[in-house]
Design an enzyme around this catalytic site. Structure first.
Site, PDB file in Angstrom:
ATOM      1  N   SER A  25      -7.180 -14.092  -9.706  1.00 48.83           N
ATOM      2  CA  SER A  25      -7.399 -12.829 -10.399  1.00 48.83           C
ATOM      3  C   SER A  25      -8.610 -12.913 -11.306  1.00 48.83           C
ATOM      4  O   SER A  25      -9.140 -11.899 -11.723  1.00 48.83           O
ATOM      5  CB  SER A  25      -6.209 -12.509 -11.303  1.00 48.83           C
ATOM      6  OG  SER A  25      -5.048 -12.455 -10.561  1.00 48.83           O
TER       7      SER A  25
ATOM      8  N   HIS B   8      -8.155 -10.592  -3.172  1.00 51.65           N
ATOM      9  CA  HIS B   8      -7.248 -10.398  -4.301  1.00 51.65           C
ATOM     10  C   HIS B   8      -6.236  -9.278  -4.059  1.00 51.65           C
ATOM     11  O   HIS B   8      -6.609  -8.110  -3.946  1.00 51.65           O
ATOM     12  CB  HIS B   8      -8.079 -10.116  -5.572  1.00 51.65           C
ATOM     13  CG  HIS B   8      -7.250 -10.004  -6.802  1.00 51.65           C
ATOM     14  ND1 HIS B   8      -7.491  -9.091  -7.800  1.00 51.65           N
ATOM     15  CD2 HIS B   8      -6.146 -10.692  -7.190  1.00 51.65           C
ATOM     16  CE1 HIS B   8      -6.575  -9.230  -8.743  1.00 51.65           C
ATOM     17  NE2 HIS B   8      -5.748 -10.189  -8.396  1.00 51.65           N
TER      18      HIS B   8
ATOM     19  N   GLU C 129      -8.857  -6.471  -3.111  1.00 51.95           N
ATOM     20  CA  GLU C 129     -10.264  -6.629  -3.485  1.00 51.95           C
ATOM     21  C   GLU C 129     -10.853  -7.762  -2.635  1.00 51.95           C
ATOM     22  O   GLU C 129     -10.268  -8.843  -2.558  1.00 51.95           O
ATOM     23  CB  GLU C 129     -10.400  -6.959  -4.974  1.00 51.95           C
ATOM     24  CG  GLU C 129     -10.044  -5.787  -5.868  1.00 51.95           C
ATOM     25  CD  GLU C 129     -10.110  -6.122  -7.362  1.00 51.95           C
ATOM     26  OE1 GLU C 129     -10.677  -5.325  -8.121  1.00 51.95           O
ATOM     27  OE2 GLU C 129      -9.576  -7.169  -7.769  1.00 51.95           O
TER      28      GLU C 129
ATOM     29  N   ASN D 275      -8.992  -5.767 -12.735  1.00 53.65           N
ATOM     30  CA  ASN D 275      -8.644  -6.426 -14.000  1.00 53.65           C
ATOM     31  C   ASN D 275      -9.694  -6.207 -15.075  1.00 53.65           C
ATOM     32  O   ASN D 275      -9.384  -6.245 -16.270  1.00 53.65           O
ATOM     33  CB  ASN D 275      -8.389  -7.912 -13.786  1.00 53.65           C
ATOM     34  CG  ASN D 275      -6.997  -8.159 -13.228  1.00 53.65           C
ATOM     35  OD1 ASN D 275      -6.114  -7.319 -13.387  1.00 53.65           O
ATOM     36  ND2 ASN D 275      -6.804  -9.284 -12.578  1.00 53.65           N
TER      37      ASN D 275
HETATM   38  N1  CAA Z   1      10.662  -2.838   1.537  1.00 53.28           N
HETATM   39  C1  CAA Z   1       9.938  -1.779   1.933  1.00 53.28           C
HETATM   40  N2  CAA Z   1       9.652  -0.730   1.138  1.00 53.28           N
HETATM   41  C2  CAA Z   1      10.134  -0.750  -0.100  1.00 53.28           C
HETATM   42  C3  CAA Z   1      10.907  -1.839  -0.597  1.00 53.28           C
HETATM   43  C4  CAA Z   1      11.178  -2.904   0.284  1.00 53.28           C
HETATM   44  N3  CAA Z   1      11.887  -3.938  -0.087  1.00 53.28           N
HETATM   45  N4  CAA Z   1      11.233  -1.575  -1.881  1.00 53.28           N
HETATM   46  C5  CAA Z   1      10.694  -0.386  -2.182  1.00 53.28           C
HETATM   47  N5  CAA Z   1      10.039   0.114  -1.119  1.00 53.28           N
HETATM   48  C6  CAA Z   1       9.335   1.396  -1.031  1.00 53.28           C
HETATM   49  C7  CAA Z   1      10.240   2.503  -1.506  1.00 53.28           C
HETATM   50  O1  CAA Z   1      11.064   2.943  -0.472  1.00 53.28           O
HETATM   51  C8  CAA Z   1       9.246   3.542  -1.957  1.00 53.28           C
HETATM   52  O2  CAA Z   1       8.711   4.221  -0.826  1.00 53.28           O
HETATM   53  P1  CAA Z   1       8.386   5.800  -0.878  1.00 53.28           P
HETATM   54  O3  CAA Z   1       7.281   5.949  -1.883  1.00 53.28           O
HETATM   55  O4  CAA Z   1       7.962   6.115   0.522  1.00 53.28           O
HETATM   56  O5  CAA Z   1       9.659   6.454  -1.297  1.00 53.28           O
HETATM   57  C9  CAA Z   1       8.130   2.692  -2.557  1.00 53.28           C
HETATM   58  O6  CAA Z   1       8.223   1.404  -1.912  1.00 53.28           O
HETATM   59  C10 CAA Z   1       8.273   2.535  -4.051  1.00 53.28           C
HETATM   60  O7  CAA Z   1       9.475   1.845  -4.339  1.00 53.28           O
HETATM   61  P2  CAA Z   1      10.578   2.319  -5.409  1.00 53.28           P
HETATM   62  O8  CAA Z   1      10.770   3.793  -5.321  1.00 53.28           O
HETATM   63  O9  CAA Z   1      11.766   1.442  -5.269  1.00 53.28           O
HETATM   64  O10 CAA Z   1       9.946   1.906  -6.774  1.00 53.28           O
HETATM   65  P3  CAA Z   1       8.930   2.696  -7.677  1.00 53.28           P
HETATM   66  O11 CAA Z   1       8.677   4.061  -7.198  1.00 53.28           O
HETATM   67  O12 CAA Z   1       9.427   2.440  -9.033  1.00 53.28           O
HETATM   68  O13 CAA Z   1       7.580   1.879  -7.436  1.00 53.28           O
HETATM   69  C11 CAA Z   1       6.054   0.142  -7.828  1.00 53.28           C
HETATM   70  C12 CAA Z   1       7.505   0.514  -7.653  1.00 53.28           C
HETATM   71  C13 CAA Z   1       5.320   0.278  -6.500  1.00 53.28           C
HETATM   72  C14 CAA Z   1       6.026  -1.311  -8.285  1.00 53.28           C
HETATM   73  C15 CAA Z   1       5.422   1.085  -8.891  1.00 53.28           C
HETATM   74  O14 CAA Z   1       6.180   1.086 -10.050  1.00 53.28           O
HETATM   75  C16 CAA Z   1       4.002   0.723  -9.239  1.00 53.28           C
HETATM   76  O15 CAA Z   1       3.067   1.050  -8.519  1.00 53.28           O
HETATM   77  N6  CAA Z   1       3.837   0.027 -10.389  1.00 53.28           N
HETATM   78  C17 CAA Z   1       2.542  -0.446 -10.836  1.00 53.28           C
HETATM   79  C18 CAA Z   1       2.301  -1.802 -10.253  1.00 53.28           C
HETATM   80  C19 CAA Z   1       0.949  -2.303 -10.590  1.00 53.28           C
HETATM   81  O16 CAA Z   1       0.176  -1.721 -11.344  1.00 53.28           O
HETATM   82  N7  CAA Z   1       0.629  -3.457 -10.018  1.00 53.28           N
HETATM   83  C20 CAA Z   1      -0.629  -4.086 -10.234  1.00 53.28           C
HETATM   84  C21 CAA Z   1      -0.426  -5.171 -11.194  1.00 53.28           C
HETATM   85  S1  CAA Z   1      -1.934  -5.956 -11.554  1.00 53.28           S
HETATM   86  C22 CAA Z   1      -2.019  -7.150 -10.423  1.00 53.28           C
HETATM   87  O17 CAA Z   1      -1.159  -7.412  -9.652  1.00 53.28           O
HETATM   88  C23 CAA Z   1      -3.289  -7.877 -10.395  1.00 53.28           C
HETATM   89  C24 CAA Z   1      -3.502  -8.943 -11.302  1.00 53.28           C
HETATM   90  O18 CAA Z   1      -4.405  -9.701 -11.035  1.00 53.28           O
HETATM   91  C25 CAA Z   1      -2.792  -9.145 -12.565  1.00 53.28           C
END
Ligand code: CAA
Length: 297
Positions: free
Chosen positions: A120, A141, A153, A191
């Site tokens: 990252s 990434h 990325e 990031n």
């Molecule tokens: N298998 C398949 N699909 C699944 C699943 C599974 N096990 N679990 C959930 N899903 C699907 C759901 O069915 C849903 O699909 P639809 O949109 O078609 O209905 C979708 O995935 C979203 O799941 P949920 O409804 O259960 O959960 P949510 O709506 O609360 O979303 C999330 C969860 C995607 C994590 C959302 O909260 C989100 O986008 N959060 C932000 C995450 C983020 O910003 N991540 C980046 C972090 S930074 C990083 O990683 C980089 C770094 O270097 C630090």
């Protein structure tokens, strides 16, 4: 462009297991490596649970789950990765550990294979020049949770061959992801913008601007974010974000990237977020309860 058939993943933690899962789910024969059998089993179990939850939600067909698992194998032996066309590294965010992993891998890995790092924040160039093939080295990434997040990325260095970058862009598309291209600057695109924002959320908490849940609600409902910054910190890992911020601070010497004191105390005290059961929230209860004592005298 080179055809990628066999994929290797170094590390089966939160990111490595997600990467191995999507590669196998997208039809690639995938081998994931961990340093111990125990860590490997934990990672493979995480993949199986994610697929099982997907089946329960009707998002993954039962036969897709089986096919994914049949394309996926786990190992603790670097030799098992020797025929891979692409190996993605997702071990801990530590330059020495990553260099060591690449060096062990290259003892048996075929010459034309492409190496990628899921770092990252560490310099892709610094990692690439320590290998025997800096021209076949890129950053790749992913975002957490890997199976759900669409973005990847793709980072080239000034040594990366254009054909290698194109191959990896094609690979990311085959995973069903959307690749964006970026240069080797610490933090890349996401990031660079995200880290100052989430660190500011901790500073706001330290200054008493709002409570944990009010800061999260504010950004969730006020800006339409899927989750608030403190919930996101718990998801990504407070330790992981701390290391990322520290490396970014070191590169830019800009206080926007400096980890706030509370963050360091939480890392030291084992409040790493969801993975340790507590961070800004306590995950023993459902729904998780805000740890308001963090900022109380
Ligand atoms: N298998 C398949 N699909 C699944 C699943 C599974 N096990 N679990 C959930 N899903 C699907 C759901 O069915 C849903 O699909 P639809 O949109 O078609 O209905 C979708 O995935 C979203 O799941 P949920 O409804 O259960 O959960 P949510 O709506 O609360 O979303 C999330 C969860 C995607 C994590 C959302 O909260 C989100 O986008 N959060 C932000 C995450 C983020 O910003 N991540 C980046 C972090 S930074 C990083 O990683 C980089 C770094 O270097 C630090």
């Amino acid at each position: 462009m080179m055809e990628i058939k066999k994929v290797g993943v170094l590390g089966c933690g939160l990111m490595g297991s997600g990467i191995a899962q999507v590669a196998a789910q997208s039809g690639y024969s995938t081998t994931v490596l961990e340093v111990s059998r125990e860590l490997l089993d934990t990672g493979l179990k995480r993949i199986d649970q994610f697929l099982a939850a997907g089946v329960a939600k009707g998002k993954v067909r039962p036969e897709e789950r089986q096919a994914t698992l049949s394309r996926l194998s786990g190992t603790t032996d670097y030799e098992s990765l020797k025929d891979c066309d692409l190996v993605i590294e997702a071990v801990i965010e530590n330059l020495e550990a990553k260099r060591e992993a690449f060096s062990r891998l290259e003892r048996s890995l075929k010459k034309e294979a492409i190496l990628a790092s899921n770092t990252s924040s560490l310099s892709i160039t610094e990692m690439a020049i320590a290998t025997k093939r800096p021209q076949r080295f890129v950053g790749l990434h992913f975002f957490n949770p890997v199976p759900l997040m669409k973005l990847v990325e793709v980072i080239r260095t000034i040594r990366t061959e254009p054909a290698v970058e194109e191959t990896v862009v094609g690979f990311a598309k085959n995973l069903g992801k959307v690749p964006v291209r970026t240069l080797d600057r610490t933090g890349f695109i996401v990031n660079r913008l995200l880290v100052p924002y989430i660190l500011d959320a901790i500073r706001a908490l330290e200054e008493g601007v709002g409570s944990i849940s009010d800061i999260d609600q504010g950004m969730k409902l006020g800006c339409g974010h899927p989750m608030g910054p403190l919930t996101l910190l718990d998801l990504v890992g407070i330790d992981t974000t701390y290391y990322i911020a520290d490396i970014m601070f070191d590169e830019f010497r800009d206080r926007r990237f400096a980890p706030p004191p509370l963050m360091k105390r939480m890392v030291l005290a084992g409040f790493h977020g969801r993975k340790t059961g507590r961070g800004f929230y306590d995950y023993a209860s459902e729904p998780p309860r805000a740890n308001d004592f963090l900022t109380q005298r």
